[in-house]
Design an enzyme around this catalytic site. Structure first.
Site, short mmCIF file in Angstrom:
data_model
loop_
_atom_site.label_atom_id
_atom_site.label_comp_id
_atom_site.label_asym_id
_atom_site.label_seq_id
_atom_site.Cartn_x
_atom_site.Cartn_y
_atom_site.Cartn_z
N GLY A 14 44.99 -16.75 15.62
CA GLY A 14 45.05 -17.94 16.46
C GLY A 14 43.94 -18.91 16.13
O GLY A 14 43.30 -19.46 17.03
N ALA A 15 43.73 -19.15 14.84
CA ALA A 15 42.59 -19.96 14.40
C ALA A 15 42.94 -21.41 14.13
O ALA A 15 42.16 -22.13 13.52
CB ALA A 15 41.98 -19.34 13.14
N THR A 16 44.09 -21.86 14.61
CA THR A 16 44.49 -23.24 14.32
C THR A 16 44.08 -24.21 15.42
O THR A 16 44.18 -25.43 15.23
CB THR A 16 46.01 -23.33 14.11
OG1 THR A 16 46.68 -22.87 15.30
CG2 THR A 16 46.44 -22.49 12.92
N GLY A 18 41.69 -24.54 19.52
CA GLY A 18 40.92 -23.93 20.60
C GLY A 18 39.77 -23.06 20.16
O GLY A 18 39.07 -23.34 19.18
N ILE A 19 39.57 -21.96 20.90
CA ILE A 19 38.45 -21.06 20.64
C ILE A 19 38.56 -20.45 19.25
O ILE A 19 37.55 -20.30 18.55
CB ILE A 19 38.41 -19.96 21.72
CG1 ILE A 19 38.07 -20.56 23.08
CG2 ILE A 19 37.38 -18.88 21.35
CD1 ILE A 19 38.20 -19.58 24.23
N GLY A 20 39.77 -20.10 18.82
CA GLY A 20 39.94 -19.49 17.51
C GLY A 20 39.51 -20.41 16.38
O GLY A 20 38.85 -19.97 15.43
N SER A 146 39.78 -11.71 29.10
CA SER A 146 39.56 -12.64 30.20
C SER A 146 39.08 -11.89 31.43
O SER A 146 39.40 -10.71 31.63
CB SER A 146 40.88 -13.36 30.53
OG SER A 146 40.85 -13.94 31.81
N TYR A 171 50.16 -12.45 32.56
CA TYR A 171 48.92 -12.84 31.90
C TYR A 171 47.82 -11.82 32.16
O TYR A 171 47.13 -11.37 31.23
CB TYR A 171 48.50 -14.22 32.39
CG TYR A 171 47.31 -14.80 31.66
CD1 TYR A 171 47.47 -15.44 30.44
CD2 TYR A 171 46.03 -14.70 32.18
CE1 TYR A 171 46.38 -15.97 29.76
CE2 TYR A 171 44.93 -15.22 31.51
CZ TYR A 171 45.12 -15.86 30.30
OH TYR A 171 44.04 -16.36 29.62
#
Length: 268
Positions: A14-16, A18-20, A146, A171
């Protein structure tokens, strides 16, 4: 920090955005070779291009990988590529995530989509990458979880919530699963709540959040071999705190392992 991250190879899912994405940037700026994962190869390559253009990160320290986590076959293909190209992986950051949809949605693999994308895909990827992660001292896994894991419960007889679907309950369930998985004795892993950040998941928490780079800094700290970690530890930003008690219970860990192996079709 730069000296202890220099030369390390880190896969960030998920590096595209936000946090990633910010985690990938900070790691690369500190000398790590970073494998950026995106839902598609095109998205991953675009993320690499942004880092090269907007920072001082040299392109040779960045590698793009695409895999749609709603398809477990693509997770297996991603793991195979990483094992071939990077047989020694120092850190795996399990960060990719999506907000549960309004309506109950099932993947082609038969799992509720958010539970699969956020937890089951990471579980399978970690299991498949174990040989690379454990081949050298200091190999570790960082699960981006989280604080909402404290409100979660794993529906053992209906983990895909086919009978009673709720976005928030779904979630919280996968966040709890990520936190429990960090206590798996087969890997050296920790989980972290990086703070409430202004990402696509913000509406599930609050109306305002901090810059994702602030959350990423806490994740990057745990990737550093100079920072000693204990398997199963849970962090709230930069502070180690106790997770929900059941998250480190040995019986719960074993039960989750059996469930996850069944749902991803992976043999122990």
């Amino acid at each position: 920090m730069s000296s202890s991250l220099s030369g390390r190879t880190v896969l960030v899912t998920g590096a595209t955005s936000g946090i990633g994405h910010q985690t990938a940037r900070l790691l690369a700026e500190r000398g790590a070779t970073v494998l950026l994962h995106g839902r598609t190869a095109e998205e991953a390559h675009a993320a690499v291009d942004r880092l090269v253009t907007l920072s001082d990160v040299p392109a040779e320290r960045l590698c793009a990988h695409g895999a749609d986590f709603s398809r477990l076959k693509e997770v297996e293909q991603l793991a195979a590529r990483v094992m071939t190209e990077h047989p020694r992986l120092d850190v795996l950051v399990n960060n990719a995530g999506m907000a549960p949809p309004e309506q109950h949605t099932v993947t082609a693999d038969g799992n509720e989509i958010a539970f699969q994308v956020n937890f089951l895909a990471h579980y399978l990827l970690t299991r498949l990458l174990e040989p690379a992660l454990t081949s050298d001292s200091g190999g570790r896994v960082v699960n981006v979880s989280s604080a909402l894991h404290r409100t979660g419960s794993i529906q053992w007889n209906d983990p895909n919530r086919t009978r009673r679907y709720s976005r928030l309950a779904t979630y919280a369930q996968f966040q709890l699963a990520l936190t429990v998985f960090a206590a798996d004795p087969r890997i050296t892993a920790v989980s972290i709540h990086p703070g409430i950040c202004a990402t696509g998941l913000l509406p599930l928490y609050a109306h305002e959040g901090v810059d994702p780079a602030q959350g990423a800094a806490h994740v990057v700290r745990l990737c550093d071999s100079a920072v000693e970690i204990v398997g199963g530890a849970y962090y709230d930003c930069d502070q180690r705190v106790a997770p929900r008690p059941s998250a480190t219970d040995g019986r719960t860990v074993k039960r989750l392992t059996r469930l996850a192996d069944l749902l991803v079709g992976h043999s122990a």
